[in-house]
Design a protein around this motif. Structure first.
Motif, PDB file in Angstrom:
ATOM      1  N   ALA A  99     -50.969  -7.144   4.915  1.00 55.94           N
ATOM      2  CA  ALA A  99     -49.528  -7.419   4.949  1.00 55.94           C
ATOM      3  C   ALA A  99     -48.822  -6.313   5.730  1.00 55.94           C
ATOM      4  O   ALA A  99     -49.049  -5.129   5.480  1.00 55.94           O
ATOM      5  N   GLU A 100     -48.008  -6.727   6.670  1.00 54.41           N
ATOM      6  CA  GLU A 100     -47.170  -5.787   7.421  1.00 54.41           C
ATOM      7  C   GLU A 100     -45.778  -5.823   6.797  1.00 54.41           C
ATOM      8  O   GLU A 100     -45.082  -6.828   6.865  1.00 54.41           O
ATOM      9  N   VAL A 101     -45.407  -4.713   6.173  1.00 55.53           N
ATOM     10  CA  VAL A 101     -44.178  -4.640   5.389  1.00 55.53           C
ATOM     11  C   VAL A 101     -43.148  -3.817   6.147  1.00 55.53           C
ATOM     12  O   VAL A 101     -43.471  -2.783   6.754  1.00 55.53           O
ATOM     13  N   ASP A 102     -41.924  -4.299   6.130  1.00 55.80           N
ATOM     14  CA  ASP A 102     -40.817  -3.592   6.774  1.00 55.80           C
ATOM     15  C   ASP A 102     -40.276  -2.542   5.803  1.00 55.80           C
ATOM     16  O   ASP A 102     -39.782  -2.867   4.716  1.00 55.80           O
ATOM     17  N   PHE A 103     -40.411  -1.268   6.174  1.00 56.51           N
ATOM     18  CA  PHE A 103     -39.979  -0.172   5.320  1.00 56.51           C
ATOM     19  C   PHE A 103     -38.531   0.249   5.566  1.00 56.51           C
ATOM     20  O   PHE A 103     -38.062   1.210   4.975  1.00 56.51           O
ATOM     21  N   ASN A 104     -37.830  -0.445   6.448  1.00 56.61           N
ATOM     22  CA  ASN A 104     -36.441  -0.083   6.764  1.00 56.61           C
ATOM     23  C   ASN A 104     -35.489  -0.730   5.770  1.00 56.61           C
ATOM     24  O   ASN A 104     -35.632  -1.900   5.411  1.00 56.61           O
ATOM     25  N   ARG A 105     -34.517   0.033   5.354  1.00 55.86           N
ATOM     26  CA  ARG A 105     -33.481  -0.469   4.448  1.00 55.86           C
ATOM     27  C   ARG A 105     -32.214  -0.683   5.280  1.00 55.86           C
ATOM     28  O   ARG A 105     -31.667   0.260   5.847  1.00 55.86           O
ATOM     29  N   ILE A 106     -31.743  -1.916   5.373  1.00 54.93           N
ATOM     30  CA  ILE A 106     -30.647  -2.293   6.275  1.00 54.93           C
ATOM     31  C   ILE A 106     -29.458  -2.742   5.443  1.00 54.93           C
ATOM     32  O   ILE A 106     -29.597  -3.540   4.510  1.00 54.93           O
ATOM     33  N   THR A 107     -28.272  -2.202   5.801  1.00 58.13           N
ATOM     34  CA  THR A 107     -27.004  -2.630   5.198  1.00 58.13           C
ATOM     35  C   THR A 107     -26.113  -3.151   6.316  1.00 58.13           C
ATOM     36  O   THR A 107     -25.780  -2.427   7.244  1.00 58.13           O
ATOM     37  N   GLU A 108     -25.698  -4.416   6.247  1.00 58.51           N
ATOM     38  CA  GLU A 108     -24.916  -5.063   7.303  1.00 58.51           C
ATOM     39  C   GLU A 108     -23.630  -5.629   6.700  1.00 58.51           C
ATOM     40  O   GLU A 108     -23.672  -6.327   5.682  1.00 58.51           O
ATOM     41  N   THR A 109     -22.490  -5.292   7.339  1.00 56.80           N
ATOM     42  CA  THR A 109     -21.177  -5.781   6.911  1.00 56.80           C
ATOM     43  C   THR A 109     -20.533  -6.536   8.061  1.00 56.80           C
ATOM     44  O   THR A 109     -20.408  -5.992   9.171  1.00 56.80           O
ATOM     45  N   SER A 110     -20.076  -7.767   7.836  1.00 55.62           N
ATOM     46  CA  SER A 110     -19.441  -8.586   8.879  1.00 55.62           C
ATOM     47  C   SER A 110     -18.111  -9.116   8.355  1.00 55.62           C
ATOM     48  O   SER A 110     -17.993  -9.489   7.187  1.00 55.62           O
ATOM     49  N   GLU A 111     -17.067  -9.163   9.271  1.00 62.09           N
ATOM     50  CA  GLU A 111     -15.724  -9.630   8.925  1.00 62.09           C
ATOM     51  C   GLU A 111     -15.305 -10.667   9.970  1.00 62.09           C
ATOM     52  O   GLU A 111     -15.262 -10.376  11.171  1.00 62.09           O
ATOM     53  N   LYS A 112     -14.964 -11.873   9.526  1.00 61.58           N
ATOM     54  CA  LYS A 112     -14.618 -12.979  10.418  1.00 61.58           C
ATOM     55  C   LYS A 112     -13.208 -13.489  10.090  1.00 61.58           C
ATOM     56  O   LYS A 112     -12.819 -13.577   8.932  1.00 61.58           O
ATOM     57  N   PHE A 113     -12.433 -13.812  11.181  1.00 64.88           N
ATOM     58  CA  PHE A 113     -11.080 -14.373  11.062  1.00 64.88           C
ATOM     59  C   PHE A 113     -11.107 -15.812  11.554  1.00 64.88           C
ATOM     60  O   PHE A 113     -11.710 -16.116  12.591  1.00 64.88           O
ATOM     61  N   ASP A 114     -10.370 -16.656  10.862  1.00 70.40           N
ATOM     62  CA  ASP A 114     -10.294 -18.072  11.222  1.00 70.40           C
ATOM     63  C   ASP A 114      -8.862 -18.383  11.676  1.00 70.40           C
ATOM     64  O   ASP A 114      -7.940 -18.456  10.858  1.00 70.40           O
ATOM     65  N   PRO A 115      -8.603 -18.512  13.005  1.00 70.89           N
ATOM     66  CA  PRO A 115      -7.225 -18.752  13.461  1.00 70.89           C
ATOM     67  C   PRO A 115      -6.700 -20.125  13.049  1.00 70.89           C
ATOM     68  O   PRO A 115      -5.490 -20.351  13.008  1.00 70.89           O
ATOM     69  N   GLU A 116      -7.568 -21.059  12.789  1.00 71.99           N
ATOM     70  CA  GLU A 116      -7.123 -22.388  12.399  1.00 71.99           C
ATOM     71  C   GLU A 116      -6.668 -22.446  10.945  1.00 71.99           C
ATOM     72  O   GLU A 116      -5.964 -23.357  10.542  1.00 71.99           O
ATOM     73  N   GLY A 117      -7.082 -21.503  10.224  1.00 77.28           N
ATOM     74  CA  GLY A 117      -6.738 -21.536   8.809  1.00 77.28           C
ATOM     75  C   GLY A 117      -5.527 -20.665   8.510  1.00 77.28           C
ATOM     76  O   GLY A 117      -5.666 -19.619   7.854  1.00 77.28           O
ATOM     77  N   GLN A 118      -4.302 -21.044   9.059  1.00 80.24           N
ATOM     78  CA  GLN A 118      -3.089 -20.280   8.821  1.00 80.24           C
ATOM     79  C   GLN A 118      -2.431 -20.731   7.520  1.00 80.24           C
ATOM     80  O   GLN A 118      -2.302 -21.915   7.243  1.00 80.24           O
ATOM     81  N   VAL A 119      -1.947 -19.755   6.801  1.00 74.33           N
ATOM     82  CA  VAL A 119      -1.304 -20.011   5.513  1.00 74.33           C
ATOM     83  C   VAL A 119      -0.014 -19.205   5.470  1.00 74.33           C
ATOM     84  O   VAL A 119       0.011 -18.028   5.852  1.00 74.33           O
ATOM     85  N   VAL A 120       1.116 -19.876   5.054  1.00 73.10           N
ATOM     86  CA  VAL A 120       2.404 -19.191   4.930  1.00 73.10           C
ATOM     87  C   VAL A 120       2.329 -18.257   3.737  1.00 73.10           C
ATOM     88  O   VAL A 120       2.122 -18.683   2.602  1.00 73.10           O
TER      89      VAL A 120
END
Length: 538
Positions: A260-281
Motif C-alpha cells: 500500500a502506498e499511503v499519502d503521509f501529507n496532511r492537507i487543509t483546504e478552505t474555499s469561499e464561493k459567491f453566487d451573483p444570481e442569488g441576491q437577497v434584500v
C-alpha cells in the motif's frame, strides 16, 4: 506337600535362592508398571508462578487432599487432569494466584484497625499498583507486569504541585504495537488521579524502552504511527483476501502480498464561493422630506386661492414649496465557505500479488497428480480480490493473480470418521509413548532375564559321563580324577592289571563270537534254550 518339599529339596538352596530373587524382581517390576499405568495423569495447573503464589496454592492443595507435583523449582504445579477445572475455580474463590502482587484485599486484614495514616497510604499505593498489574496482565500477549506509581504528597500552602508519574515493566509474547502501548498508558493514567498518559513510561523484559513517558504532540504521534498505519492497512487487506481464498483453493494453498502506498501529507483546504444570481434584500431605507412657506399682504380672496395666482401681477405676495423623497435598498449576495481537512494516511495506490496453487487429485492408480487451474478460475479469483480490497483503477491499483505449483504438496486429508478416531492431543501421545516403553521393557525383561533364569532353575543338572575302567580285581569301576602324585605311584600297578584285563577281554570276546556263530547256525535250538531259561526264572 511331601512332593513339594521333595521338589524343593531336589532343587537345592542355590536354586531356591535364585527363584526367590527372580520372584522379587518380577514383583517389583510389575508393581512399578501397574503403578505407572494406574497413576492419575498429571497436567499443568499453573505455570510461571512466584514463590508466594506457589506456597499459597500448595497449602490449599494440601488442605483439600489433592495430589500434586512441583516442577521448575516450584514455578509449575501439576495435578490430576480430571480435577483441574474444579481446583482452579476453588483457588479463584480464594483469590489465587495473585501474580505476585497484592490488590485491594490487603485491606481485608483485621490488623489494619490500629494502623497509622502513613501505613494506610502505603497500603493504598500497593493496592493500586497490584490492581493495575493484574489488569495489564489480563491483556493479550502480556505475560507479566509490574507497576510503580509515584504520587507526591499534598502539602499545605503549596502553589506548585508536581504531577504523579508511573513506570511499568512488562513481559510480552512477541512485540506490541504503538496502539497497544498507548492503550496501556491511557489505562494507567485513567486509574490514577492527576496522572497523564505522557507521564507513563513502559519498558519490556529485554530492556527496550517502549514509551518514554515524555509529552508528545499530536503531530509527533501521527508521524510515529504512519508506518504502523501502513502495516495495519496491508495486514487488514491481506487477511480479507486470504479469508476468501481459503474457502476457494483451500487453507494454505494461496500466498497473498499487499503493498500500500499511503499519502503521509496532511492537507487543509478552505474555499469561499459567491453566487451573483442569488441576491437577497438585506435591508431597505426610505426617506421623504416636504417643506412649504407662504407670506401674503393682501386679504384672502377668491383669486388668491386659484392655482397659479402668483402669476397675476396685480396681486403681490411670497410663497415657497419643497418636496424630497429618498430610498436606499441593501442587497446580500449568497456565498458558501468550505473547509476540508485531509488527514495523513490516505491510500494513494494498492498493489496486490496473489499466488495460488493448482489442483491435486488422485488418478486411477491412487497417485496424486497436479493440474493447473484454468484461466476462467483465475479471472474469477481476481474479481473477488478486487472487490475485497476496494479496487480503484483511477488511482492506479494493480491486482495480479498467478497460478504456480507449490514446492510442497498438500497433505492428504483423512475422512471425518478416521479423524474423529485418531484425534489425539500431545498429552495422549506422550501417555501412549510411556505405556509403549513400559511394555517393551517388560517384554525384554521376560525374554532375556526371566526366561533364562527359569529355564536354568527348572532344568535338572546333567552329570558328566564317567568312563568305566576295569579294576585290578576284575571289576568295573568309574574313573575318578586323582592327584598327580597318586597317579605317579599307581602307574606301575595300573599297567600290570591293564595287560591282564586286555587278555581276559580278548578271551571273552572270542567266546561271545563263538556263541553268536552257534546261534546263527542253529537258531531254532537257541530260541528253545532261551525259552527254557525264561520259564525256569519265572
Amino acid at each position: 506337600m511331601n512332593g513339594l518339599v521333595e521338589f524343593i529339596r531336589t532343587l537345592g538352596p542355590t536354586r531356591v535362592a535364585a527363584m526367590g530373587a527372580v520372584a522379587a524382581i518380577l514383583i517389583g517390576v510389575f508393581a512399578f508398571i501397574i503403578f505407572r499405568v494406574t497413576a492419575p495423569q498429571m497436567t499443568q495447573l499453573y505455570s510461571d508462578l512466584t514463590l508466594e503464589d506457589s506456597s499459597a496454592i500448595v497449602n490449599q492443595l494440601e488442605s483439600l487432599g489433592i495430589p500434586f507435583e512441583l516442577k521448575r523449582d516450584g514455578a509449575t504445579i501439576m495435578i490430576p487432569k480430571e480435577q483441574v477445572a474444579r481446583v482452579r475455580m476453588r483457588l479463584a474463590e480464594e483469590g489465587l494466584p495473585t501474580g505476585g502482587s497484592i490488590g485491594y484485599e490487603i485491606f481485608d486484614r483485621s490488623d489494619t484497625l490500629g494502623a497509622t495514616s502513613f501505613v494506610q497510604n502505603i497500603n493504598h499505593l500497593r493496592a493500586m499498583e497490584g490492581e493495575l498489574a493484574r489488569t495489564i496482565r489480563s491483556l493479550d500477549r502480556i505475560v507479566s507486569a509490574r507497576v510503580h506509581l509515584v504520587i507526591p504528597e499534598r502539602q499545605l500552602f503549596q502553589r506548585d504541585r508536581r504531577p504523579p508519574s508511573a513506570s511499568i515493566a512488562i513481559k510480552t509474547r512477541g512485540s506490541l504495537g504503538q496502539n497497544e502501548i498507548r492503550a496501556i498508558q491511557h489505562l494507567v493514567a485513567a486509574a490514577v488521579d492527576g496522572l497523564g498518559p505522557e507521564r507513563v513510561s513502559i519498558v519490556d523484559d529485554t530492556g527496550r524502552l517502549l514509551a518514554t513517558g515524555s509529552d508528545e504532540s499530536a503531530e509527533g504521534i501521527v508521524a510515529s504511527s504512519l508506518q504502523e498505519r501502513t502495516f495495519e492497512i496491508e495486514q487488514r487487506l491481506k487477511n480479507q483476501i486470504e479469508e476468501i481464498l481459503n474457502s476457494v483453493v483451500g487453507p494454505g494453498r494461496a500466498r497473498v502480498r499487499v503493498a500500500a502506498e499511503v499519502d503521509f501529507n496532511r492537507i487543509t483546504e478552505t474555499s469561499e464561493k459567491f453566487d451573483p444570481e442569488g441576491q437577497v434584500v438585506r435591508s431597505t431605507q426610505s426617506k421623504e422630506e416636504s417643506s412649504t412657506s407662504i407670506s401674503r399682504q393682501a386679504g384672502v380672496t377668491v383669486g388668491n386661492q386659484i392655482p397659479n395666482a402668483e402669476a397675476d401681477a396685480g396681486e403681490g405676495g411670497d410663497r415657497e414649496g419643497s418636496n424630497l423623497a429618498e430610498e436606499i435598498v441593501n442587497f446580500e449576495i449568497s456565498k458558501s465557505v468550505r473547509t476540508e481537512v485531509v488527514e495523513a494516511g490516505r491510500i494513494k495506490r494498492l498493489s496486490v500479488a496473489v499466488l495460488v496453487d493448482g489442483v491435486y487429485s488422485p488418478n486411477e492408480s491412487g497417485e496424486v497428480q497436479y493440474a493447473p487451474r484454468t484461466q476462467e478460475v483465475l479471472d474469477r479469483i481476481a474479481v473477488l480480490v478486487r472487490s475485497a480490497v476496494g479496487f480503484d483503477a483511477a488511482r492506479g491499483d494493480v491486482v495480479e493473480v498467478v497460478n504456480l505449483r507449490f514446492a510442497q504438496a498438500p497433505e492428504p486429508d483423512f475422512d471425518s470418521a478416521s479423524a474423529g478416531l485418531f484425534e489425539f492431543t500431545r498429552d495422549d501421545v506422550l501417555r501412549f509413548a510411556e505405556l509403549g516403553v513400559l511394555l517393551l521393557i517388560s517384554l525384554l525383561l521376560l525374554l532375556f532375564v526371566v526366561r533364562p533364569l527359569l529355564r536354568r532353575i527348572v532344568t535338572p543338572e546333567e552329570k558328566a559321563p564317567q568312563e568305566l575302567v576295569i579294576a585290578p580285581d576284575g571289576t568295573l569301576v568309574a574313573e575318578v580324577e586323582v592327584p598327580a602324585e597318586a597317579k605317579e605311584e599307581d602307574d606301575e600297578v595300573v599297567i600290570e592289571w591293564l595287560e591282564e584285563a586286555k587278555a581276559q577281554g580278548a578271551l571273552q570276546a572270542s567266546s561271545i563270537a563263538k556263541v553268536g556263530a552257534m546261534i546263527d547256525d542253529y537258531p531254532t535250538e537257541a530260541v528253545t534254550i532261551v525259552r527254557g531259561w525264561l520259564e525256569e526264572a519265572a
